[in-house]
Design an enzyme around this catalytic site. Structure first.
Site, PDB file in Angstrom:
ATOM      1  N   CYS A  36      44.529  48.270  41.400  1.00 24.91           N
ATOM      2  CA  CYS A  36      45.457  47.330  40.738  1.00 24.91           C
ATOM      3  C   CYS A  36      46.911  47.792  40.721  1.00 24.91           C
ATOM      4  CB  CYS A  36      44.994  47.078  39.305  1.00 24.91           C
ATOM      5  SG  CYS A  36      43.477  46.143  39.227  1.00 24.91           S
TER       6      CYS A  36
HETATM    7  N1  LIG Z   1      38.955  45.625  38.987  1.00 26.00           N
HETATM    8  C1  LIG Z   1      39.990  45.695  38.160  1.00 26.00           C
HETATM    9  O1  LIG Z   1      40.300  46.744  37.569  1.00 26.00           O
HETATM   10  C2  LIG Z   1      40.810  44.478  37.880  1.00 26.00           C
HETATM   11  C3  LIG Z   1      41.672  44.476  36.777  1.00 26.00           C
HETATM   12  C4  LIG Z   1      42.445  43.370  36.525  1.00 26.00           C
HETATM   13  C5  LIG Z   1      42.392  42.307  37.397  1.00 26.00           C
HETATM   14  N2  LIG Z   1      41.551  42.320  38.465  1.00 26.00           N
HETATM   15  C6  LIG Z   1      41.538  41.165  39.364  1.00 26.00           C
HETATM   16  O2  LIG Z   1      40.297  40.500  39.275  1.00 26.00           O
HETATM   17  C7  LIG Z   1      39.961  39.954  40.546  1.00 26.00           C
HETATM   18  C8  LIG Z   1      38.593  40.452  40.927  1.00 26.00           C
HETATM   19  O3  LIG Z   1      38.647  41.855  41.022  1.00 26.00           O
HETATM   20  P1  LIG Z   1      37.305  42.737  41.056  1.00 26.00           P
HETATM   21  O4  LIG Z   1      37.779  44.142  41.073  1.00 26.00           O
HETATM   22  O5  LIG Z   1      36.349  42.303  40.021  1.00 26.00           O
HETATM   23  O6  LIG Z   1      36.762  42.314  42.514  1.00 26.00           O
HETATM   24  P2  LIG Z   1      35.375  42.729  43.177  1.00 26.00           P
HETATM   25  O7  LIG Z   1      35.637  42.750  44.643  1.00 26.00           O
HETATM   26  O8  LIG Z   1      34.821  43.918  42.523  1.00 26.00           O
HETATM   27  O9  LIG Z   1      34.409  41.491  42.834  1.00 26.00           O
HETATM   28  C9  LIG Z   1      34.598  40.189  43.292  1.00 26.00           C
HETATM   29  C10 LIG Z   1      33.257  39.458  43.264  1.00 26.00           C
HETATM   30  O10 LIG Z   1      33.500  38.112  43.655  1.00 26.00           O
HETATM   31  C11 LIG Z   1      32.454  37.695  44.522  1.00 26.00           C
HETATM   32  N3  LIG Z   1      32.914  36.542  45.285  1.00 26.00           N
HETATM   33  C12 LIG Z   1      33.761  36.504  46.350  1.00 26.00           C
HETATM   34  N4  LIG Z   1      33.978  35.233  46.726  1.00 26.00           N
HETATM   35  C13 LIG Z   1      33.261  34.452  45.883  1.00 26.00           C
HETATM   36  C14 LIG Z   1      33.096  33.067  45.756  1.00 26.00           C
HETATM   37  N5  LIG Z   1      33.719  32.191  46.564  1.00 26.00           N
HETATM   38  N6  LIG Z   1      32.278  32.610  44.792  1.00 26.00           N
HETATM   39  C15 LIG Z   1      31.632  33.447  43.948  1.00 26.00           C
HETATM   40  N7  LIG Z   1      31.771  34.782  44.020  1.00 26.00           N
HETATM   41  C16 LIG Z   1      32.581  35.282  44.973  1.00 26.00           C
HETATM   42  C17 LIG Z   1      32.149  38.931  45.335  1.00 26.00           C
HETATM   43  O11 LIG Z   1      30.866  38.852  45.952  1.00 26.00           O
HETATM   44  C18 LIG Z   1      32.242  40.006  44.259  1.00 26.00           C
HETATM   45  O12 LIG Z   1      31.003  40.194  43.607  1.00 26.00           O
HETATM   46  C19 LIG Z   1      41.073  40.365  41.504  1.00 26.00           C
HETATM   47  O13 LIG Z   1      42.033  39.360  41.584  1.00 26.00           O
HETATM   48  C20 LIG Z   1      41.679  41.560  40.821  1.00 26.00           C
HETATM   49  O14 LIG Z   1      43.016  41.764  41.152  1.00 26.00           O
HETATM   50  C21 LIG Z   1      40.754  43.368  38.721  1.00 26.00           C
END
Ligand SMILES: NC(=O)c1ccc[n+]([C@@H]2O[C@H](COP(=O)([O-])OP(=O)(O)OC[C@H]3O[C@@H](n4cnc5c(N)ncnc54)[C@H](O)[C@@H]3O)[C@@H](O)[C@H]2O)c1
Length: 460
Positions: free
Chosen positions: A274
């Site tokens: 992030c």
């Molecule tokens: N991980 C963090 O620390 C964090 C913190 C704040 C914000 N975010 C934001 O949250 C968002 C997700 O991050 P994350 O780390 O959880 O990602 P991640 O890659 O760990 O998980 C994303 C999930 O979404 C699923 N996915 C993808 N396309 C899909 C669809 N069309 N329909 C349903 N499921 C789908 C994937 O299979 C996966 O399980 C990003 O925008 C990220 O910037 C993440």
């Protein structure tokens, strides 16, 4: 929505953030239907397991099984809930912007289901996006695929979370505040009612336009990265100042109520999925809008230079071909994520420079192994890592490294050098026979520092 009212939510994307949100909401009594495109994630949750590694997640999913269900089917989730949270990836592109490809797909799926839904539904985007993306790109997708109007037939919010990997559940349930970007009051009211139900700490919502919330999210992360870099800059200065000690200086800064102590510890810069990208994204959009964001570019360059300077600092403590143990391969403690991790960087550079490198991390060994291949030996027992090490480098503030005794660091050797980027074990190791302890961020050669300082004053 009070504690007795029914709360039916859907979570789209069960990754590092979404899975913990789902478990957290279920633990607060909400009925949660999760959607993911990955069948393994769906099966894991339905079998009562965590789809990804996160502190307490497995236990929380198991304890709330009757309120969490996962599916590949958007219709089941959207028709069975009043509000959908979208938490799918928004990967960075080569310019530093965030791709909306995954979010667009998810919104199109939700829109298609909404076309057949009679009642009102709110869609909340939690994924991080650039200012403008929600209204300019995603709202039209919802309207087009549903054939309905935002503000009349359905609602829309942008509401990101502020969590740290390793403490996602705790952070999610105890937020400092809720950032609510709302299309209209009705959308925000429904989201706020869910937030009130979920929060353990009665956190308040800061409600605003969608665009202001999009900016606030990346601006907060960008600001925190500036603070981290500031501490690391001071850390470099302390190393050259007689008696210099970054922790003493940071404590003083932290006592000033304008500054505060959080994220002001000299260490190894910022990494992970992030901070680095949010900082760049803020610069990208700011410059597109005509603002001078050079401060953010400078911050990014400074952060990357920390690793290079770390190698230079380490050179003085190594003999050619020595056995080096790197403790900490994830980008931070309590995480399995190795994205932009200093430990991985060090392993690579040291192995390429001819050192025999072993690595260990409590959670990230598997991903480190697949990234580093055969050039670095990753071991599953910390003692195996330390046994024959002549130099030990501590890259994260992991409690497991702190708990080790001096004899553990000595291993089979009569002597060892321990380079500690966080001064984590200074109380135990400083002055211990056989251990040369190198606390990064503190001056370790006062005489040289006095001479260098005297020279500056003599010439200037
Ligand atoms: N991980 C963090 O620390 C964090 C913190 C704040 C914000 N975010 C934001 O949250 C968002 C997700 O991050 P994350 O780390 O959880 O990602 P991640 O890659 O760990 O998980 C994303 C999930 O979404 C699923 N996915 C993808 N396309 C899909 C669809 N069309 N329909 C349903 N499921 C789908 C994937 O299979 C996966 O399980 C990003 O925008 C990220 O910037 C993440």
């Amino acid at each position: 929505m009070n504690q007795t009212e029914v709360c039916n939510v859907s979570i789209i994307g069960m990754g590092k953030l979404g899975a913990s949100m789902a478990a957290g909401m279920a633990s607060r009594g909400c009925n949660v239907i999760c959607v993911d495109v990955d069948r393994r994630a769906v099966d894991a949750v339905n079998d009562g397991h965590a789809p990804i590694q996160e502190t307490g997640l497995e236990e929380m999913i198991r304890a709330n099984r009757e309120r969490i269900h996962a599916t590949l089917n958007y219709a089941e989730a959207v028709l069975g809930s009043d509000i959908s949270f979208v938490i799918v990836p928004t990967p960075s592109d080569e310019y530093g912007a965030f791709s909306t490809a995954y979010v667009s797909k998810a919104f199109a799926e939700i829109g298609r289901v909404l076309s057949n839904k009679a009642g009102y539904h709110v869609v909340v985007l939690t994924s991080t996006v650039l200012p403008g993306a929600t209204r300019q790109i995603l709202l039209p997708i919802l309207e087009r695929t549903s054939g309905k109007r935002c503000g009349t037939d359905f609602g829309l919010c942008y509401s990101p979370e502020f969590i740290a990997l390793g403490t996602v559940i705790r952070d999610f349930l105890n937020p400092d505040f809720y950032l609510v970007g709302e299309y209209d009051k009705r959308s925000g009211d429904l989201l706020e009612s869910v937030n009130r139900r979920v929060a353990l700490n009665q956190a308040r919502s800061k409600r605003m336009s969608i665009e202001n919330a999009e900016l606030a999210k990346i601006a907060i992360n960008g600001y925190v990265t500036l603070k981290i870099s500031y501490a690391n800059m001071l850390s470099d200065i302390c190393e050259k100042l007689p008696g210099g000690d970054i922790d003493v200086v940071s404590d003083a800064l932290g006592m000033d109520s304008r500054i505060g102590r959080k994220y002001l510890t000299g260490g190894f810069g910022f990494g992970g999925p992030c901070f680095p990208r949010d900082n760049l994204a803020l610069g990208f959009i700011g410059e597109k809008l005509g603002a001078d964001c050079s401060i953010l570019r400078a911050n990014d360059a400074f952060n990357h230079s920390i690793s290079q300077r770390a190698i230079t600092k380490l050179e003085g403590f190594f003999g050619k071909g020595q056995n080096v143990a790197v403790l900490g391969l994830a980008y931070k403690p309590q995480s399995h994520v190795i994205e932009e991790s200093p430990g991985i960087f060090l392993c690579r550079v040291l192995a390429d420079s001819g050192y025999r490198v072993m690595g260990y991390d409590p959670l990230a060994n598997e991903s480190a192994r697949s990234t580093l291949g055969e050039r670095v030996l990753i071991v599953d027992e910390i003692q195996d890592c330390l046994r024959d090490a002549e130099v030990v480098i501590i890259t994260t503030q992991d409690a497991k490294f702190e708990a080790l005794m001096p004899e553990d660091y000595l291993g089979n050797n009569g002597s060892v050098t321990v380079v500690d980027f966080w001064r984590l074990v200074s109380k135990k190791l400083e002055g211990y026979p056989g251990i040369r302890y190198v606390p990064i961020g503190r001056c370790i050669d006062d005489d040289a520092a006095v001479t260098a300082l005297a020279r500056i004053w003599a010439t200037d």
